[in-house]
Design an enzyme around this catalytic site. Structure first.
Site, mmCIF file in Angstrom:
data_model
loop_
_atom_site.group_PDB
_atom_site.id
_atom_site.type_symbol
_atom_site.label_atom_id
_atom_site.label_comp_id
_atom_site.label_asym_id
_atom_site.label_seq_id
_atom_site.Cartn_x
_atom_site.Cartn_y
_atom_site.Cartn_z
ATOM 1 N N LYS A 204 -18.714 7.974 -13.921
ATOM 2 C CA LYS A 204 -17.793 8.900 -13.256
ATOM 3 C C LYS A 204 -18.524 9.863 -12.311
ATOM 4 O O LYS A 204 -18.942 9.485 -11.238
ATOM 5 C CB LYS A 204 -16.936 9.603 -14.313
ATOM 6 C CG LYS A 204 -16.033 8.605 -15.102
ATOM 7 C CD LYS A 204 -15.119 9.323 -16.037
ATOM 8 C CE LYS A 204 -14.459 8.377 -17.009
ATOM 9 N NZ LYS A 204 -13.347 7.596 -16.425
ATOM 10 N N TYR B 287 -12.631 5.616 -26.727
ATOM 11 C CA TYR B 287 -12.742 4.455 -25.852
ATOM 12 C C TYR B 287 -14.089 4.507 -25.140
ATOM 13 O O TYR B 287 -14.514 5.560 -24.677
ATOM 14 C CB TYR B 287 -11.612 4.477 -24.809
ATOM 15 C CG TYR B 287 -11.681 3.370 -23.769
ATOM 16 C CD1 TYR B 287 -11.966 3.658 -22.438
ATOM 17 C CD2 TYR B 287 -11.458 2.038 -24.116
ATOM 18 C CE1 TYR B 287 -12.022 2.653 -21.484
ATOM 19 C CE2 TYR B 287 -11.509 1.025 -23.163
ATOM 20 C CZ TYR B 287 -11.793 1.336 -21.845
ATOM 21 O OH TYR B 287 -11.855 0.345 -20.895
ATOM 22 N N ASP C 225 -21.537 9.068 -25.789
ATOM 23 C CA ASP C 225 -20.870 8.490 -24.620
ATOM 24 C C ASP C 225 -20.327 9.658 -23.788
ATOM 25 O O ASP C 225 -19.259 10.184 -24.080
ATOM 26 C CB ASP C 225 -19.747 7.551 -25.064
ATOM 27 C CG ASP C 225 -18.985 7.005 -23.858
ATOM 28 O OD1 ASP C 225 -18.123 6.115 -24.048
ATOM 29 O OD2 ASP C 225 -19.231 7.478 -22.729
HETATM 30 P P1 KE4 Z 1 -15.488 2.334 -17.001
HETATM 31 O O1 KE4 Z 1 -15.995 0.973 -17.425
HETATM 32 O O2 KE4 Z 1 -13.983 2.360 -16.838
HETATM 33 O O3 KE4 Z 1 -16.242 2.892 -15.789
HETATM 34 O O4 KE4 Z 1 -15.838 3.391 -18.170
HETATM 35 C C1 KE4 Z 1 -15.385 3.122 -19.469
HETATM 36 C C2 KE4 Z 1 -15.399 4.404 -20.276
HETATM 37 C C3 KE4 Z 1 -16.418 4.609 -21.175
HETATM 38 N N1 KE4 Z 1 -16.490 5.742 -21.911
HETATM 39 C C4 KE4 Z 1 -15.548 6.712 -21.780
HETATM 40 C C5 KE4 Z 1 -15.654 7.946 -22.623
HETATM 41 C C6 KE4 Z 1 -14.481 6.555 -20.858
HETATM 42 O O5 KE4 Z 1 -13.558 7.540 -20.744
HETATM 43 C C7 KE4 Z 1 -14.405 5.393 -20.083
HETATM 44 C C8 KE4 Z 1 -13.281 5.147 -19.086
HETATM 45 N N2 KE4 Z 1 -12.282 6.171 -19.016
HETATM 46 C C9 KE4 Z 1 -10.980 5.737 -18.588
HETATM 47 C C10 KE4 Z 1 -10.030 6.935 -18.739
HETATM 48 N N3 KE4 Z 1 -9.422 6.973 -20.006
HETATM 49 C C11 KE4 Z 1 -11.016 5.200 -17.194
HETATM 50 C C12 KE4 Z 1 -9.656 4.944 -16.598
HETATM 51 C C13 KE4 Z 1 -9.346 3.477 -16.557
HETATM 52 O O6 KE4 Z 1 -9.539 2.774 -17.582
HETATM 53 O O7 KE4 Z 1 -8.879 3.045 -15.486
#
Ligand code: KE4
Length: 437
Positions: free
Chosen positions: A267, A144, A239
């Protein structure tokens, strides 16, 4: 455990916010039950509106590696906020954070700040397409990278897979430019490049996937991905939104000795405030506006509060001797302790850990990609999750997520968690025995 206040808060929130949450995974949709409305955090603990206390292994999905409300991070935010919150003009602290990122991750010769991981990966893909003048991208099933159209795509039919939308609203024309292959599968990657290599702009990878549960790359796999992208002139995008400053100070690229062309972060670099970033080789990054023609912008990008929280966090990560050794050792100790506790109850789990990330699959076979992850016993996970939550252990609410360790966790918390796990796995054993009848 009393959850009346959370239940009431949830029902009110659902009247105004879709699903009552501002990000789907928080709704406990896959585990069921009442999501806890959190009032405050301190160190490795969080406290909900009913006054329940939890040892926290979600840590806001990774950012809080120093623990919640670290006094020096809070002080940095206070100092910044007293001068105002946003100016829409350059500030000194943006360069401070960019330099700290570059120091820890030298492949990021230039860095552009954005506001989320999604923005970071979306921008990196646009840049890769512009730089290579190609259209297709390759991602991995189960990985993701945020919710933008090009990456909300799942594998189509067949082994070599043209993407199909993974959400309504994503045009097939966009999804069709995204190819999906299985993680740890060299043959599938060779096949995709043999067929479309001339039009593949980039491969985007979570070098250690954390969004299908925690999966580890097999020996030599990441080196293979680096080699094949270079061979075909495609960019390699790491990523590291989740793994950056989490598996090590320099992220996966430091652990595995791989130099990607572009890296995405979020993060931890925001210290809990909204920050994302993408960066990489100078000759690529110089294509970004206003220097180059590739447009990307953001009103609150580089926000001084977020930059201050992120800069203080990274400064502490850089100067705290032994931090990553401690966090890594605790993750490993907990993951192996959970596996042993499960085994004592006759429950088989696959335990994975790297740096400050750990996770277990309720599976009696090896888990090395999305297909094998999906064979895990989700029902068993849900029994385990709630049994732990009831005992004050707050885990990521899905079999297909990862748990996180902070520098604020210690032996006391690990022991407490393993004691709770004895009870939880006994319940899982009952569940699995009943299911087997
Ligand atoms: P954000 O747009 O949520 O800040 O980041 C997206 C993203 C991109 N790349 C990786 C590897 C990620 O893990 C994420 C977001 N991680 C999720 C946890 N599985 C955030 C939690 C959520 O969606 O609320």
């Amino acid at each position: 455990m009393k959850v009346q206040q959370s239940a009431e808060a949830f029902s009110e929130a659902k009247q105004y916010i879709p699903g009552g949450v501002n990000s789907p995974v928080r709704s406990f949709g896959s585990v069921g039950g009442t999501p806890r409305f959190i009032e405050r955090g301190q160190g490795c603990r969080i406290y909900d509106v009913d006054g329940n206390e939890y040892i926290d292994y979600v840590l806001s999905w990774g950012p809080m590696i120093l623990g919640h409300a670290h006094p020096k991070v809070i002080a940095a935010i206070h100092e910044a906020v007293d001068n105002g919150t946003s100016f829409g003009a350059p500030t000194l602290v943006e360069t401070v954070l960019a330099k700290l990122v570059n120091k820890a991750i030298p492949s990021m010769e230039m860095v552009r700040m954005v506001n989320s991981g999604t923005e970071a990966t979306m921008s990196a893909l646009r840049l890769a397409r512009a730089y290579t003048k190609r259209n297709k991208i390759v991602k991995f099933a189960g990985c993701y990278h945020g919710h933008h159209d090009s990456l909300l795509v799942k594998a189509g039919s067949g082994a070599m897979t043209y993407g199909v939308p993974d959400s309504p609203g994503v045009p097939a024309s966009i999804a069709g430019n995204t190819l999906t292959v299985a993680f740890n599968d060299k043959a599938a990657m060779e096949e995709v490049f043999a067929k479309d290599g001339g039009d593949i702009a980039a491969v985007i990878i979570e070098a250690v996937p954390g969004n299908m549960g925690l999966i580890l790359p097999q020996e030599g796999y990441l080196q293979f991905v680096r080699e094949i992208t270079a061979r075909y002139g495609a960019l390699l995008i790491f990523d590291e939104v989740m793994t950056g400053f989490r598996v090590a100070l320099g992220g996966c690229q430091a652990v595995f000795g791989i130099k990607p062309d572009l890296t995405c972060l979020s993060k931890i670099i925001g210290g809990g405030l909204p920050v994302g970033a993408y960066g990489g080789r100078r000759e690529i990054m110089e294509q970004i506006a206003p220097l180059g023609a590739v447009y990307q912008a953001g009103t609150l990008s580089g926000n001084p509060l977020a930059m201050s929280a992120g800069a203080k966090t990274l400064q502490l990560l850089i100067e705290t001797k032994g931090l990553y050794e401690k966090v890594t050792a605790m993750s490993l100790k907990l993951a192996t302790g959970l596996q042993r506790a499960a085994q004592k109850q006759g429950v088989i789990v696959q335990a994975h850990a790297i740096g400050g990330m750990f996770g277990i699959f309720f599976n009696d076979k090896a888990v090395y990609d999305y297909e094998t992850a999906k064979t895990s016993d989700v029902g068993a996970f849900n029994v385990y999750f709630h049994a732990m939550l009831e005992q004050g252990i707050y885990l990521s609410p899905s079999q297909f997520e990862t748990c996180f360790m902070s520098y604020a966790h210690g032996e006391t918390e690990i022991e407490r968690t393993l004691q709770a796990a004895e009870v939880a796995f006994a319940k899982v054993a009952e569940y699995q025995a009943a299911k087997a009848k």
